[in-house]
Design a protein around this motif. Structure first.
Motif, PDB file in Angstrom:
ATOM      1  N   THR A 477       0.834  -1.209   0.000  1.00  8.68           N
ATOM      2  CA  THR A 477       0.000   0.000   0.000  1.00  8.68           C
ATOM      3  C   THR A 477       0.862   1.249   0.000  1.00  8.68           C
ATOM      4  N   LYS A 478       1.845   1.321   0.894  1.00  9.73           N
ATOM      5  CA  LYS A 478       2.694   2.509   1.003  1.00  9.73           C
ATOM      6  C   LYS A 478       3.510   2.749  -0.263  1.00  9.73           C
ATOM      7  N   SER A 479       3.839   1.682  -0.987  1.00  5.33           N
ATOM      8  CA  SER A 479       4.637   1.827  -2.209  1.00  5.33           C
ATOM      9  C   SER A 479       3.785   2.027  -3.447  1.00  5.33           C
ATOM     10  N   GLY A 480       2.460   2.054  -3.265  1.00  4.57           N
ATOM     11  CA  GLY A 480       1.570   2.293  -4.395  1.00  4.57           C
ATOM     12  C   GLY A 480       1.396   1.098  -5.309  1.00  4.57           C
ATOM     13  N   LEU A 481       1.684  -0.119  -4.818  1.00  5.15           N
ATOM     14  CA  LEU A 481       1.605  -1.303  -5.674  1.00  5.15           C
ATOM     15  C   LEU A 481       0.346  -2.127  -5.434  1.00  5.15           C
ATOM     16  N   ILE A 482      -0.395  -1.822  -4.374  1.00 10.56           N
ATOM     17  CA  ILE A 482      -1.606  -2.594  -4.112  1.00 10.56           C
ATOM     18  C   ILE A 482      -2.685  -2.290  -5.152  1.00 10.56           C
ATOM     19  N   GLU A 483      -2.708  -1.034  -5.660  1.00 12.10           N
ATOM     20  CA  GLU A 483      -3.754  -0.646  -6.624  1.00 12.10           C
ATOM     21  C   GLU A 483      -3.606  -1.371  -7.956  1.00 12.10           C
ATOM     22  N   PRO A 484      -2.418  -1.389  -8.587  1.00 15.88           N
ATOM     23  CA  PRO A 484      -2.338  -2.104  -9.863  1.00 15.88           C
ATOM     24  C   PRO A 484      -2.581  -3.602  -9.726  1.00 15.88           C
ATOM     25  N   LEU A 485      -2.168  -4.200  -8.616  1.00 20.99           N
ATOM     26  CA  LEU A 485      -2.501  -5.607  -8.398  1.00 20.99           C
ATOM     27  C   LEU A 485      -4.019  -5.780  -8.357  1.00 20.99           C
ATOM     28  N   GLY A 486      -4.700  -4.860  -7.673  1.00 19.39           N
ATOM     29  CA  GLY A 486      -6.151  -4.924  -7.599  1.00 19.39           C
ATOM     30  C   GLY A 486      -6.816  -4.741  -8.946  1.00 19.39           C
ATOM     31  N   GLU A 487      -6.257  -3.866  -9.774  1.00 18.51           N
ATOM     32  CA  GLU A 487      -6.833  -3.648 -11.105  1.00 18.51           C
ATOM     33  C   GLU A 487      -6.763  -4.904 -11.965  1.00 18.51           C
ATOM     34  N   LEU A 488      -5.805  -5.768 -11.691  1.00 17.88           N
ATOM     35  CA  LEU A 488      -5.697  -7.026 -12.418  1.00 17.88           C
ATOM     36  C   LEU A 488      -6.450  -8.162 -11.724  1.00 17.88           C
ATOM     37  N   GLY A 489      -7.195  -7.828 -10.674  1.00 17.54           N
ATOM     38  CA  GLY A 489      -7.986  -8.838  -9.988  1.00 17.54           C
ATOM     39  C   GLY A 489      -7.345  -9.409  -8.740  1.00 17.54           C
ATOM     40  N   PHE A 490      -6.076  -9.051  -8.485  1.00 15.70           N
ATOM     41  CA  PHE A 490      -5.384  -9.583  -7.317  1.00 15.70           C
ATOM     42  C   PHE A 490      -5.652  -8.685  -6.104  1.00 15.70           C
ATOM     43  N   THR A 491      -6.937  -8.642  -5.724  1.00 14.26           N
ATOM     44  CA  THR A 491      -7.308  -7.898  -4.527  1.00 14.26           C
ATOM     45  C   THR A 491      -7.118  -8.800  -3.302  1.00 14.26           C
ATOM     46  N   LEU A 492      -7.035  -8.180  -2.147  1.00 16.83           N
ATOM     47  CA  LEU A 492      -6.801  -8.905  -0.912  1.00 16.83           C
ATOM     48  C   LEU A 492      -7.985  -9.828  -0.618  1.00 16.83           C
ATOM     49  N   ALA A 493      -7.687 -11.145  -0.525  1.00 17.81           N
ATOM     50  CA  ALA A 493      -8.740 -12.130  -0.297  1.00 17.81           C
ATOM     51  C   ALA A 493      -8.721 -12.688   1.114  1.00 17.81           C
ATOM     52  N   GLY A 494      -7.589 -12.597   1.802  1.00 21.92           N
ATOM     53  CA  GLY A 494      -7.488 -13.144   3.146  1.00 21.92           C
ATOM     54  C   GLY A 494      -6.043 -13.201   3.583  1.00 21.92           C
ATOM     55  N   TYR A 495      -5.850 -13.348   4.886  1.00 22.00           N
ATOM     56  CA  TYR A 495      -4.516 -13.577   5.435  1.00 22.00           C
ATOM     57  C   TYR A 495      -4.457 -15.029   5.878  1.00 22.00           C
ATOM     58  N   GLY A 496      -4.027 -15.886   4.996  1.00 24.34           N
ATOM     59  CA  GLY A 496      -3.992 -17.306   5.299  1.00 24.34           C
ATOM     60  C   GLY A 496      -3.487 -18.086   4.108  1.00 24.34           C
ATOM     61  N   CYS A 497      -3.478 -19.396   4.258  1.00 19.37           N
ATOM     62  CA  CYS A 497      -2.875 -20.274   3.246  1.00 19.37           C
ATOM     63  C   CYS A 497      -3.705 -20.340   1.973  1.00 19.37           C
ATOM     64  N   THR A 498      -4.996 -20.265   2.082  1.00 15.21           N
ATOM     65  CA  THR A 498      -5.966 -20.267   0.980  1.00 15.21           C
ATOM     66  C   THR A 498      -5.633 -21.333  -0.075  1.00 15.21           C
TER      67      THR A 498
END
Length: 892
Positions: A477-498
């Motif tokens: 988030t602080k480095s501004g990289l969470i947004e482009p990951l989200g735009e490609l569908g890699f949004t935060l789904a959980g903190y775990g092994c999944t």
């Protein structure tokens, strides 16, 4: 042999001095560092009963090529658990308290004697993805499904001293272990005697902590229970394989590429049951997080550990993850005083043998489609997929017809058709890689460049980001990289092994229907450590391990049947092809962002207090009392392992008239034996839940129901991809897959056959090939085997943890000798068997007799080797397993 050491800040502490011990045993100075840490624990805990001077002398005189017949009684400093294995462990402890209470003894006598931490990380599933609220929705579903389990954990927190729970939504146990639980050197409250952090954990990837110089490995919950109740962890004195790393990683490669190469190399070196210790200039050049990535995969290359000695980079990691200055000083001073500080160079240490790897030879790679050790160089992906598409299943292929490779099939989903190799799941997941900022930052940078060029991931591909701790999302988030990951569908789904442990959530029904109807070989790509058959998703047959940036790249490409070194990922807004090299981040770009991931203040803030962090956890009421009252539940039930318990163990006996329950091939995993993921309503477990009034939507997973033996015994040998070679091929010549066997010549489920054998008092035997029990340290793979009435498993070889778990449950592991196998002996479904030599008096690794009664009336005898490897394992077996042994010891 106690001495004192002094930190630069003037703090003095006592320690069990190995340099002082070396005055008596000079060989100590040339021992592998991992053996020296074991030796310190043996010497410090010597009590002249379980741990004697002989044990100290034997280990101090460890010989690189010595005979491995002696056992090491290892007293660990702590135990770590994840929730899938932690809940059944807690069930066993609760049952022990019930037994103690029922027999008029104090239930409080059943109490952990070392600190225990349980991290809830295996329960969250990716039901929702690709949206900003996916995390919240997935956690709501998690708490709805697992409320009974979490209530039980809260009872455990109040019932047992020294039992802590890290609640859901914080991270994956191994990353939390690195970033928070690890203390460097430890001491008991009020005592100034310091010792190294050591542990065992109920997950095979506990070895990740080896990257910080900690001796520890994964065990089943059965062995972990004994360790927390004050029993030593017994192992045969190990061989130690030295891996000398030289050179440096080339530009454009990642730690994931390195670890896949190490996994492939060491699998071929056959390091099962060995310690692996890394040394050399190349090792010293690696960051601690790169070391941890390699250590994490030790189960995949078969080693007990993948150990890295401590050095300045270890201290630096402690400082950058928020450890106190005095703790860092004490850690360095202790290891310097023990003469164990610094990465050994060539010739410093005596190893059983040395393997060399030049880091400059590492190339971008993936692994799959069914095993972590099957590495594929990036340019070879298309060729490899196409060759495996038509290869037989015995060669890890898909046994499809060549002409089907390019076919595409319609679905009921608008605008979506499917072809072989199409990627349907792309997951940035797993402790292995999400603990490594370099590869996570690389994924974010690649996503940013892809978005800038107008590339997008097709919406039907299930994309997810599941970091191993909240630190990851903080620096992204602080480095501004969470947004482009989200735009490609890699949004935060959980903190775990999944996805890595099978909690990928389901695919859209339209996709499932098309896959099944047309037998589509669909693909998944994940930054995980396991890709065994049916683990990721029952309908996805080709599963590939890759670095996080490659996960994003393959999601953009949409297919695994592609050579990304030469073929375009897609087209930019102007129609120009975009290649992987166009968006791959440089090491300089990664280094620029790295400071965001190395902020001590962030670590201290996020790991200070969990009590107010997860409201859903705080809302769950906590039962009280020293003894659990076992309310009616389909999640938690009193285990049957202590039914009929008495203070005197019944005598062991030979096995007579046993029938074969399954005939299995090579590399049968604990996932095959006891799957962790979803199951159908037509399965024995599903039928039992339906009869208990549970709807299909509330089944959850096998892993979440490990606190209920009724579900788990029905799920044993029930993986949809397990191949029981007792069954004849189908009409197309393919091997029938799934949890089936023969009973009186008729096909039925394994559970049904086992139940009928037990009703008739007929024992059963499982026969298997090489590397039986590969994979997760899954105690239910042994517990379920016991509850199905299996008396022995006879295989060509065993993986370490599963063999130990079988012993721990009182099931005899035995090994074919002299190159024989069940196949060479032509063992069939109508034969019966005796195993003799047990009741005459057992000794470690004793030769037994397998007598085969052929259906033709002929009889044949062959020798087999008992794999009760040590005296204490013989004792466990004679007591009916480790749990009755420990309970009798405590109650006496």
């Amino acid at each position: 042999m106690e001495r004192t050491f002094l930190t630069p800040g003037g703090h003095e502490g006592r320690f069990m001095s190995l340099p002082a011990l070396a005055e008596r045993f000079p060989q100590i100075k040339r021992l592998p560092v991992s053996i020296r840490i074991l030796l310190e624990a043996v010497a410090r805990n010597a009590d002249d009963t379980r741990i004697t001077g002989t044990h100290i002398e034997q280990l101090a005189n460890w010989q690189a090529q010595g005979e491995r017949s002696e056992e090491v009684p290892f007293m660990v400093a702590r135990v770590v658990l994840q929730d899938f294995t932690g809940v059944p462990l807690l069930c066993d402890l609760a049952a022990m308290r019930t037994v103690a209470d029922d027999t008029g003894r104090s239930p409080a006598a059943i109490e952990p004697l070392v600190p225990v931490d349980l991290v809830v990380d295996h329960s969250v599933q990716v039901d929702f993805f690709g949206t900003v609220d996916a995390l919240h929705k997935n956690m709501e579903m998690e708490f709805q499904r697992n409320r009974e389990r979490y209530q039980f954990m809260k009872w455990g927190m109040q019932a047992f001293d020294g039992f802590r729970v890290v609640p859901p939504g914080i991270g994956i146990v191994h990353q939390v272990n690195l970033e928070y639980l690890f203390e460097g050197v430890r001491n008991r409250p009020g005592d100034d005697l310091y010792y190294p952090d050591t542990l065992v954990g109920t997950d095979s990837h506990t070895t990740m902590i080896n990257g910080l110089g900690v001796v520890g490995w994964g065990v089943g919950g059965i062995e972990a229970e004994a360790a927390m109740l004050g029993q030593p962890v017994y192992i045969l004195t190990p061989d130690v394989i030295g891996v000398e790393l030289t050179g440096t990683l080339p530009e454009g490669t990642t730690a994931t590429d390195l670890v896949l190469t190490v996994t492939e190399m060491l699998r071929k070196e056959k390091v099962v049951g060995c310690f692996v210790e890394f040394f050399g200039d190349g090792t010293a050049s690696l960051s601690v997080t790169d070391r941890a990535t390699i250590a994490n995969m030790a189960p995949e290359y078969g080693a007990t550990m993948g150990f890295f000695p401590v050095d300045e980079k270890t201290v630096d990691y402690m400082q950058k993850t928020g450890r106190a200055d005095d703790a860092c000083e004490r850690f360095e001073a202790y290891f310097r005083a023990q003469e164990m500080f610094g990465i050994p160079r060539a010739g410093d240490v005596d190893y059983t043998r040395v393997v060399k790897l030049d880091l400059s030879t590492i190339v971008p790679s993936l692994a799959g489609p069914k095993r972590p050790q099957d590495r594929i160089e990036l340019p070879a992906m298309r060729k490899t997929f196409e060759s495996l598409f038509v290869a037989p299943s015995s060669d890890n292929g898909f046994a499809m017809k060549q002409e089907k490779l390019t076919e595409r099939y319609p679905t009921q989903m608008k605008g979506v058709d499917l072809g072989h190799g199409d990627i349907l799941i792309a997951a940035i997941t797993s402790c292995t890689n999400t603990s490594n900022p370099a590869v996570m930052i690389a994924a974010g940078l690649l996503a940013r460049k892809a978005v800038e060029k107008g590339l997008r991931v097709k919406p039907h591909i299930k994309t997810s980001l599941a970091p191993g701790s909240r630190v990851v999302t903080d620096y992204l988030t602080k480095s501004g990289l969470i947004e482009p990951l989200g735009e490609l569908g890699f949004t935060l789904a959980g903190y775990g092994c999944t996805t890595c442990i099978g909690n990928s959530g389901d695919l859209a029904p339209e996709l499932n229907e098309a896959i099944v109807e047309h037998d589509v070989v669909a693909a998944a790509v994940l930054s995980g450590n396991r890709n065994f058959e049916a683990r990721i998703h029952p309908n996805i047959r080709a599963n590939y391990l890759a670095s996080p940036p490659l996960v994003v790249a393959y999601a953009l490409a949409g297919t695994a049947n592609i050579d990304l070194s030469s073929e375009a990922l897609g087209q930019d807004a102007s129609g120009k092809p975009v290649y992987l090299k166009d968006i791959w981040p440089s090491s300089e770009e990664i280094d620029t962002v790295m400071p965001y991931a190395q902020d001590p203040v962030t670590f201290s803030k996020l790991y200070t207090d969990f009590s107010g962090e997860v409201e859903l956890w705080n809302e769950i009421p906590a039962p009280t009392g020293d003894v659990y009252d076992w309310p009616e539940s389909t999640y938690i039930a009193k285990p049957p392992f202590f039914d009929g318990f008495g203070m005197t163990p019944p005598p062991v006996s030979d096995v007579h008239g046993a029938k074969p329950l399954l005939l299995l091939g090579d590399s049968v995993t604990t996932d095959h034996i006891s799957p962790a993921g979803r199951f159908s309503e037509t399965s024995p477990a599903g039928q039992w839940l339906i009869d208990a009034g549970v709807e299909k939507k509330d089944f959850n997973s096998y892993g979440s129901r490990r606190g209920n033996h009724e579900v788990m015994m029905r799920g044993t040998f029930a993986n949809v991809r397990i191949k029981n070679l007792m069954l004849p091929p189908d009409a197309d010549g393919k091997r029938i897959e799934g949890g089936y066997t023969l009973f009186d010549g008729e096909q039925t489920t394994v559970f049904d056959a086992a139940s009928r054998y037990m009703a008739g008092n007929a024992p059963t035997v499982v026969f298997a090939g090489e590397e039986y029990g590969t994979g997760s340290s899954r105690d239910w793979a042994a517990k379920g085997t016991l509850l199905l009435g299996v008396k022995a498993v006879v295989a060509n070889s065993f993986e370490r943890i599963h063999r130990s778990n079988l012993v721990g449950m009182g099931v005899l592991p035995a090994q074919f000798m002299d190159g024989t196998s069940w196949e060479s002996l032509a063992i069939g479904p109508n034969d019966s068997f005796d195993i003799e030599g047990i009741e005459a008096g057992l000794a470690p690794r004793q030769e037994l007799t397998l007598r085969i009664h052929r259906s033709s009336g002929e009889t044949e005898e062959v020798p087999i080797r008992s794999r009760l490897d040590t005296d204490v394992e013989v004792a466990y077996y004679q007591h009916g397993g480790i749990l009755p042994y420990v309970l009798r010891d405590i109650m006496n």
